[in-house]
Design an enzyme around this catalytic site. Structure first.
Site, mmCIF file in Angstrom:
data_model
loop_
_atom_site.group_PDB
_atom_site.id
_atom_site.type_symbol
_atom_site.label_atom_id
_atom_site.label_comp_id
_atom_site.label_asym_id
_atom_site.label_seq_id
_atom_site.Cartn_x
_atom_site.Cartn_y
_atom_site.Cartn_z
ATOM 1 N N GLU A 433 41.085 40.972 36.640
ATOM 2 C CA GLU A 433 40.731 41.559 35.350
ATOM 3 C C GLU A 433 39.381 42.264 35.446
ATOM 4 O OE1 GLU A 433 40.140 38.531 32.460
ATOM 5 O OE2 GLU A 433 39.294 39.885 30.970
ATOM 6 N N ASP A 506 39.299 36.119 33.580
ATOM 7 C CA ASP A 506 38.146 35.357 33.109
ATOM 8 C C ASP A 506 38.593 34.105 32.362
ATOM 9 O OD1 ASP A 506 36.369 37.139 34.100
ATOM 10 O OD2 ASP A 506 36.100 38.257 32.220
ATOM 11 N N ASP A 508 37.990 33.094 29.527
ATOM 12 C CA ASP A 508 37.704 33.227 28.098
ATOM 13 C C ASP A 508 38.971 33.678 27.363
ATOM 14 O OD1 ASP A 508 38.025 35.832 28.806
ATOM 15 O OD2 ASP A 508 35.955 36.451 28.426
#
Ligand code: 0RA
Length: 665
Positions: A433, A506, A508
């Protein structure tokens, strides 16, 4: 004279059951916990047979404190009178003579009348002790056995006003070396299933000395009781509980000259199909002729009805087998006199006469149902038509991708940093990503076998509600070309360029979104890769904890606590630091007692060396292999994000002709 005959017989008997003791695996599959359970299934199956014959309403199973397993049924009681010819009672016969099998044998599938004691002798052979108690003709009869042999005569030990059979067996530790303790959950699952399949039977299970699977003692005893008035209908209700219903539960019962058939089914607002097939109450995970007959009838009947009621227009194509399968939860239970099982695990019904019998019987019954329940019929056909339109939209989108030539020529995308090896045993594709993390990964990787494809997360994210558009997205096209397999009709697993495909996002919310999206993409378009175990998720660490020159990476909160303890940070100081960490904006490393805690918010925060060390180095990294059920969950989340009131032409469901699965629970 008679005495001599008796002992001659018993030697023969011993020889028969000696074979069972020598090769237990041949009779019960294995001698681990599954084999152990098999003993119980054998005994309970006999009681279930008595219940199917219409004589037994109660089955009580008790895991005794002393390790014995007791099974009582209130059936007729196994006959105990001495047979003139053999000099033995039926009870002793079933306990000491190895039966060839075919407990449903003998003139028709109706199980009544047959001597259904098959399996009891195997349990006897593999038990250090069995106590049989029969309530019959007003008397209580008792006989004991050990390792296949009788220990004494059949005795009358009292009076009774009930009938029934009770077996208590003690699995032989010489055979079951691993464990002699059965698993509570496995017993519950099997008994729940049997209770659903056997109308009118109450099954209770008691554990006198409960333990957790790890062997920790629990407050006991625990007890469960299963009774389902609705039979397979209740079963489907249970299986479809958590999904929005499209139709009510439809229950069908039919008798043919070949088999007895019970079907319960319901359509739900789900994509997958969930069908459970049984023959004589035995689960057939691989389906078989009953399933084939059911499917043919389902497609035919729905199409005929839909045409007749003009729910399908003249210009419309017929609904396909796949269309009528989407969102279907069903249980198919047949009783057959001489079942033959096929397939690798004998999990597939083979009797060819069952297919046309089920097909005709179910078509007739289902057609009748549709005729009598026009509202449910309409809802079902609506759901199937929706599936059909989605299937066509999917194909059109896929064709566009292919037609546009995006995948032709197979020029590898410029942003792909390919590896030098072509050996798929070694090669790995990292889907990363973001460009910055992609940069670190490119520098940090081992370029011999690791390829990097950075994807711009933002672009993917914007498009997330439209998988069909996603196929036209340049990022995704690059991925498809990099994989090498092609997509849709031209998919060819042999052309896969990397043995491992690793999703690295990530830790998140955005990262989780992108991961879901990619998993969904793989689940729907590259199902075979998920099935073959080619897909992985990289697990970057959450924290880097440093003291002087010593470094620890923590992948979980627990590991962080461990690392801090190791570096001598005491808990109170740590808690204070935690607070500080939450209130500070800049997110730079925190120092606590000379220990620095760096929280990684994104992959981009790691330099190439760190990324290699923690996440990509095969010797140190942690990776999760993606299973079908992981990918399916992602698919479900994705579908929820799309909402259920998206117009059908925008709805998008990949068709997977070869991937019919019964989801095993
Ligand atoms: C055959 C005949 C009869 C009973 C049974 C089998 C029987 C077997 C088992 C095995 C476990 N529980 C059982 N209960 C009954 C009796 C037939 C009659 O009474 O006429």
């Amino acid at each position: 004279m008679a005495q001599q005959e008796y002992s001659a017989d018993s030697i023969q008997v011993l020889e028969g059951l000696e074979a069972v003791r020598k090769r237990p695996g041949m009779y019960i599959g294995s001698t681990d916990v599954r084999g152990l359970h098999h003993l119980l299934w054998e005994i309970v199956d006999n009681a279930i047979d008595e219940s199917m014959a219409g004589y037994c309403t109660e089955i009580d199973i008790t895991l005794q404190e002393d390790g014995g397993i007791r099974v009582f049924d209130n059936g007729r009681g196994i006959p105990v009178d001495t047979h003139v010819k053999t000099g033995k009672s039926a009870l002793e016969t079933v306990m000491t003579i190895l039966h060839a099998g075919g407990k449903f044998g003998g003139g028709g599938y109706k199980v009544s009348g047959g001597l259904h004691g098959v399996g009891a002798s195997v349990v006897n052979a593999l038990s250090s002790k069995v106590i049989a108690v029969v309530h019959r003709d007003g008397k209580i009869h008792k006989q004991e056995y050990s390792k296949g042999a009788v220990l004494g005569k059949l005795e009358v030990i009292g009076k009774t006003d009930i009938t029934g059979t009770e077996f208590t067996f003690y699995p032989d530790p010489d055979i079951f070396k691993e464990t002699q303790k059965m698993e509570w959950e496995a017993i519950l699952t099997r008994m729940r299933q049997q209770a659903y399949l056997t109308k009118g039977v109450k099954i209770s299970i008691t554990d006198e000395k409960p333990e957790t699977p790890e062997g920790v003692a629990l407050e006991g005893p625990r007890k469960y009781r299963f009774y389902f008035e609705g039979g397979v209908g209740s079963y489907v209700q249970h299986l479809s509980e958590n999904k929005p219903a499209i139709s009510e539960v439809i229950s069908v019962e039919r008798e043919t000259d070949v088999c007895q058939l019970e079907v319960a089914m319901r359509y739900t607002d789900a994509y997958s199909e969930n069908i459970w097939c049984f023959t004589n109450h035995i689960h057939n995970p691989e389906g078989g002729t009953h399933l084939t007959g059911f499917r043919t009838a389902l497609t035919r009947t729905i199409n005929a009805y839909a045409r007749d009621k003009q729910l399908l227009k003249e210009k419309d194509d017929n609904l396909t087998a796949e269309d009528v399968r989407e969102g279907l939860t069903a249980v198919i239970s047949v009783k057959v006199s001489e079942p033959q099982f096929e397939g690798q695990t004998k999990g597939k019904l083979g009797n060819s006469e069952v297919r046309p019998a089920v097909e005709a019987a179910f078509a007739e019954a289902f057609n009748e149902y549709l005729g009598e329940n026009p509202n449910n019929a309409k809802a079902i056909i609506g759901k199937c038509s929706l599936a059909a339109r989605a299937r066509k939209a999917a194909r059109a989108a896929r064709d566009t991708v292919i037609r546009k030539g995006a995948l032709e020529g197979m020029t590898l995308p410029g942003k792909l940093a390919d590896c030098s090896s072509k050996d798929t045993q070694k090669t790995e594709l990292y889907i990363v990503e973001g460009d910055s993390a992609g940069g670190s990964a490119k520098q940090g990787r081992n370029r011999d076998f690791q390829a990097i494809l950075p994807l711009r997360g933002k672009i993917l994210n914007v498009e997330q509600a439209r998988l069909d558009r996603m196929l036209n997205n340049n990022e995704v096209k690059a991925l498809i070309v990099a994989l090498g397999t092609g997509i849709g009709e031209i998919f060819d697993v042999e052309k896969l360029r990397y043995g491992r495909i690793v999703i690295m996002t990530d830790a998140d919310v955005d990262g989780a979104h992108i991961r879901t999206l990619l998993l969904t993409l793989f689940y729907r378009y590259f199902h075979e890769l998920v099935e073959n175990g080619n897909l992985y998720i990289a697990c970057p660490p959450l924290y880097k904890i440093t003291k002087g020159k010593k470094v620890e990476y923590a992948y979980t909160e627990a590991e962080k606590a461990d690392a801090l303890k190791k570096f001598g940070v005491d808990i109170e100081v740590l808690e204070g630091a935690e607070e500080k960490e939450n209130t500070e904006e800049d997110g730079g490393p925190k120092k606590v007692s000379g220990v620095s805690i760096q929280r990684y918010k994104g992959l981009g925060e790691m330099n190439p060396e760190q990324l290699w060390e923690t996440t990509m180095d095969p010797d140190h990294r942690i990776m999760m292999k993606v299973t079908i059920s992981d990918a399916e969950k992602a698919d479900m989340i994705f579908s929820t994000l799309m909402g259920s009131d998206v117009p059908p032409r925008k709805k998008f469901i990949q068709t997977r002709a070869k991937s019919v699965k019964n989801l095993d629970v």
